[in-house]
Design an enzyme around this catalytic site. Structure first.
Site, PDB file in Angstrom:
ATOM      1  N   ARG A   1       0.822  -1.219   0.000  1.00 33.29           N
ATOM      2  CA  ARG A   1       0.000   0.000   0.000  1.00 33.29           C
ATOM      3  C   ARG A   1       0.854   1.267   0.000  1.00 33.29           C
ATOM      4  O   ARG A   1       0.433   2.283  -0.556  1.00 33.29           O
ATOM      5  CB  ARG A   1      -0.943  -0.003   1.196  1.00 33.29           C
ATOM      6  CG  ARG A   1      -2.050  -1.000   0.978  1.00 33.29           C
ATOM      7  CD  ARG A   1      -3.067  -0.977   2.075  1.00 33.29           C
ATOM      8  NE  ARG A   1      -4.232  -1.716   1.630  1.00 33.29           N
ATOM      9  CZ  ARG A   1      -5.085  -2.326   2.428  1.00 33.29           C
ATOM     10  NH1 ARG A   1      -4.926  -2.273   3.735  1.00 33.29           N
ATOM     11  NH2 ARG A   1      -6.120  -2.974   1.941  1.00 33.29           N
TER      12      ARG A   1
ATOM     13  N   GLY B   1      -9.677  -7.750  -3.089  1.00 34.41           N
ATOM     14  CA  GLY B   1      -9.913  -8.755  -2.050  1.00 34.41           C
ATOM     15  C   GLY B   1      -9.127 -10.038  -2.242  1.00 34.41           C
ATOM     16  O   GLY B   1      -7.947 -10.029  -2.576  1.00 34.41           O
TER      17      GLY B   1
ATOM     18  N   LYS C   1     -20.314 -15.706  -0.182  1.00 34.07           N
ATOM     19  CA  LYS C   1     -21.757 -15.479  -0.079  1.00 34.07           C
ATOM     20  C   LYS C   1     -22.395 -14.845  -1.302  1.00 34.07           C
ATOM     21  O   LYS C   1     -21.863 -13.880  -1.855  1.00 34.07           O
ATOM     22  CB  LYS C   1     -22.018 -14.541   1.103  1.00 34.07           C
ATOM     23  CG  LYS C   1     -21.713 -15.157   2.441  1.00 34.07           C
ATOM     24  CD  LYS C   1     -22.026 -14.151   3.506  1.00 34.07           C
ATOM     25  CE  LYS C   1     -21.817 -14.717   4.884  1.00 34.07           C
ATOM     26  NZ  LYS C   1     -21.899 -13.639   5.883  1.00 34.07           N
TER      27      LYS C   1
ATOM     28  N   GLY D   1     -13.839  -3.749  -0.179  1.00 36.13           N
ATOM     29  CA  GLY D   1     -15.237  -3.301  -0.180  1.00 36.13           C
ATOM     30  C   GLY D   1     -15.488  -2.187  -1.188  1.00 36.13           C
ATOM     31  O   GLY D   1     -16.530  -2.156  -1.844  1.00 36.13           O
TER      32      GLY D   1
HETATM   33  P1  AMP Z   1     -15.271 -13.319  -0.415  1.00 37.72           P
HETATM   34  O1  AMP Z   1     -14.673 -12.402   0.604  1.00 37.72           O
HETATM   35  O2  AMP Z   1     -16.756 -13.284  -0.452  1.00 37.72           O
HETATM   36  O3  AMP Z   1     -14.624 -13.185  -1.764  1.00 37.72           O
HETATM   37  O4  AMP Z   1     -14.978 -14.782   0.120  1.00 37.72           O
HETATM   38  C1  AMP Z   1     -13.697 -15.290   0.209  1.00 37.72           C
HETATM   39  C2  AMP Z   1     -13.744 -16.510   1.098  1.00 37.72           C
HETATM   40  O5  AMP Z   1     -14.631 -17.472   0.551  1.00 37.72           O
HETATM   41  C3  AMP Z   1     -12.402 -17.192   1.227  1.00 37.72           C
HETATM   42  O6  AMP Z   1     -11.949 -17.066   2.551  1.00 37.72           O
HETATM   43  C4  AMP Z   1     -12.705 -18.632   0.872  1.00 37.72           C
HETATM   44  O7  AMP Z   1     -12.095 -19.572   1.753  1.00 37.72           O
HETATM   45  C5  AMP Z   1     -14.200 -18.727   0.992  1.00 37.72           C
HETATM   46  N1  AMP Z   1     -14.754 -19.809   0.173  1.00 37.72           N
HETATM   47  C6  AMP Z   1     -14.613 -20.001  -1.137  1.00 37.72           C
HETATM   48  N2  AMP Z   1     -15.195 -21.148  -1.519  1.00 37.72           N
HETATM   49  C7  AMP Z   1     -15.728 -21.703  -0.411  1.00 37.72           C
HETATM   50  C8  AMP Z   1     -16.456 -22.889  -0.159  1.00 37.72           C
HETATM   51  N3  AMP Z   1     -16.755 -23.742  -1.139  1.00 37.72           N
HETATM   52  N4  AMP Z   1     -16.858 -23.132   1.116  1.00 37.72           N
HETATM   53  C9  AMP Z   1     -16.562 -22.266   2.100  1.00 37.72           C
HETATM   54  N5  AMP Z   1     -15.867 -21.122   1.927  1.00 37.72           N
HETATM   55  C10 AMP Z   1     -15.457 -20.842   0.675  1.00 37.72           C
END
Ligand code: AMP
Length: 418
Positions: free
Chosen positions: A40, A375, A206, A398
């Site tokens: 950064r 991210g 999610k 974010g």
């Molecule tokens: P995000 O911040 O929404 O991009 O989510 C990233 C996180 O999603 C990472 O820490 C991953 O370990 C988790 N992730 C990805 N695929 C899976 C899965 N199949 N089951 C549980 N966690 C997951």
């Protein structure tokens, strides 16, 4: 993008109040706070170099961690001032406050081209409250406002929005730094009229976090590839069984609506055809939150549409990785946000790394513009040592997501038009 940038400014002899993102990871070593990652800080050097060359008197403001409005010595920006000084081989002054007489005296004593870093702006609760009186105090040393902290631009805080508004009210200029300009260019302009095929890859935990992005991108993309835990909520929406996979049952209707919209818009919307699955096993150990640690055992590839009751999906399978890689390799524009599986565990990282490699292929062999939307995908690219082989990696988390959703970021809105 019609925002003013540092290239447009005449800053000679002026006090340039510049918001930067110096929220660097730190660790205590032998009683000292040590910076673990300088990414950064490095990201701000082009803007600093330009402003220095133009003869600005630079006053940097930033936040570090979450001190919750209190002075917290472990979250002081002093080590960042020392590190920046070391990186540019020039002195960087530091004041242990961000408002008040000491700051004004130091700012007014600056010579052309000199740099001053102020103490963590979040030592005051008024920063996050965007308190107008506090913004006034910050703005006392600002002839011109520059924002190079894209990662903080989705928050309307005093140093990201309040000061800019005050400087503009006084007739002063508010400009984007070079890093901010690049973020707006790649996440904004380049994606508003993309070269086709435009392939979007979305993963992560999610659906609820990404549904707005999915909805916005369904209006622009030719193909959307879904991975990560998100895929299982879409599978639920298709009436399939997902075992113990991470899902959001309350998002099933939303997922159905997205599938329907994809059909109407003629967007190719792909879900994994196979998955890596594993059996979750509760242990006696507790994690930091006091919950039992779950281990994932006996991982295997599941090529069936349904996932058995006692297993959960942890990564896309090899057939899906192959199919997704083919689609990505032939794209002319690629946007990727979110890992394909639990990539932090090397056993479940193959799908994510296959996508990372395909994105590089698209860049190198197909001349595609490839944009990594912040991210965990950025972390994955860096882990695979492929970070410098794509067109652009966003520094925002974010903020990137909100910008891709089409939201107006307060820190961007506050900048002057050209
Ligand atoms: P995000 O911040 O929404 O991009 O989510 C990233 C996180 O999603 C990472 O820490 C991953 O370990 C988790 N992730 C990805 N695929 C899976 C899965 N199949 N089951 C549980 N966690 C997951």
């Amino acid at each position: 993008m019609a925002k003013l940038t540092v290239n447009d400014l005449d800053v000679k002899g002026k006090r340039v109040f510049m918001r930067v993102d110096y929220n660097v990871p730190m660790e205590e070593k032998e009683g000292q706070m040590v910076i673990n990652d300088i990414t950064r800080i490095s990201a701000t050097l082009p803007t600093l170099e330009l402003l220095t060359k133009k003869g600005a008197r630079i006053i940097l403001t930033a936040h570090l961690g979450r001190p919750k409005g209190k002075r917290e010595p472990s979250m002081s920006l002093k080590p960042v001032a020392d590190k920046l000084s070391e990186m540019i081989s020039r002195p960087v002054q530091f004041v242990d406050d961000c408002i008040g007489e000491k700051v004004e005296a130091a700012a007014n004593a600056l010579q052309n081209g000199e740099i001053l870093l102020l103490e963590n702006v979040r030592f005051y609760a008024e920063e996050e409250a965007n308190d107008p009186a506090f913004a006034e105090k910050l703005a006392k040393v600002a002839d011109i406002y520059v924002n190079d902290a894209f990662g903080a631009a989705h928050r309307a805080h005093a140093s990201t929005e309040g000061v800019a508004r005050l400087v503009a009210q006084r007739g002063g200029q508010c400009a984007a730094g070079l890093l901010m300009e690049r973020e707006l260019k790649y996440l904004g302009d380049e994606l508003s009229n993309p070269a086709r095929p435009f392939v979007v890859i979305l993963g992560g935990a999610k659906v609820s976090d990404k549904i707005k992005v999915i909805d916005t991108l369904l209006d622009k993309a030719d193909t959307i590839l879904i991975g990560g835990a998100m895929a299982y909520t879409f599978k639920l929406a298709q009436g399939l069984k997902v075992g113990k996979s991470l899902v959001e049952p309350d998002m099933v209707d939303t997922a159905k609506a997205a599938l329907e919209k994809a059909k109407q818009r003629n967007v190719q919307f792909l879900l994994p055809s196979d998955n890596v699955v594993a059996t979750p096993v509760k242990t006696d150990r507790l994690n930091k939150k006091g919950k039992p640690v779950i281990e994932l055992h006996d991982h295997r590839v599941n090529g069936e549409p349904n996932i058995p009751e006692n297993e959960e999906g942890v990564d896309i399978g090899p057939d899906t990785a192959k199919k997704y890689s083919e689609v990505i390799s032939s794209a002319k524009t690629v946007l990727w946000n979110g890992p394909m599986g639990i990539f932090e565990d090397p056993r479940f990282a193959e799908g994510t790394f296959a996508v990372a490699n395909a994105v590089v292929q698209a860049t190198e062999k197909n001349g595609a513009k490839t944009i990594i939307g912040g991210g965990d995908s950025v972390k994955a690219m860096n882990k695979a040592k492929l970070g410098d082989k794509v067109t652009f990696m966003s520094t925002g988390g974010g903020a990137s997501l909100e910008f891709l959703e089409g939201a107006v970021l307060p820190g961007v809105a506050a900048l002057s038009e050209k």
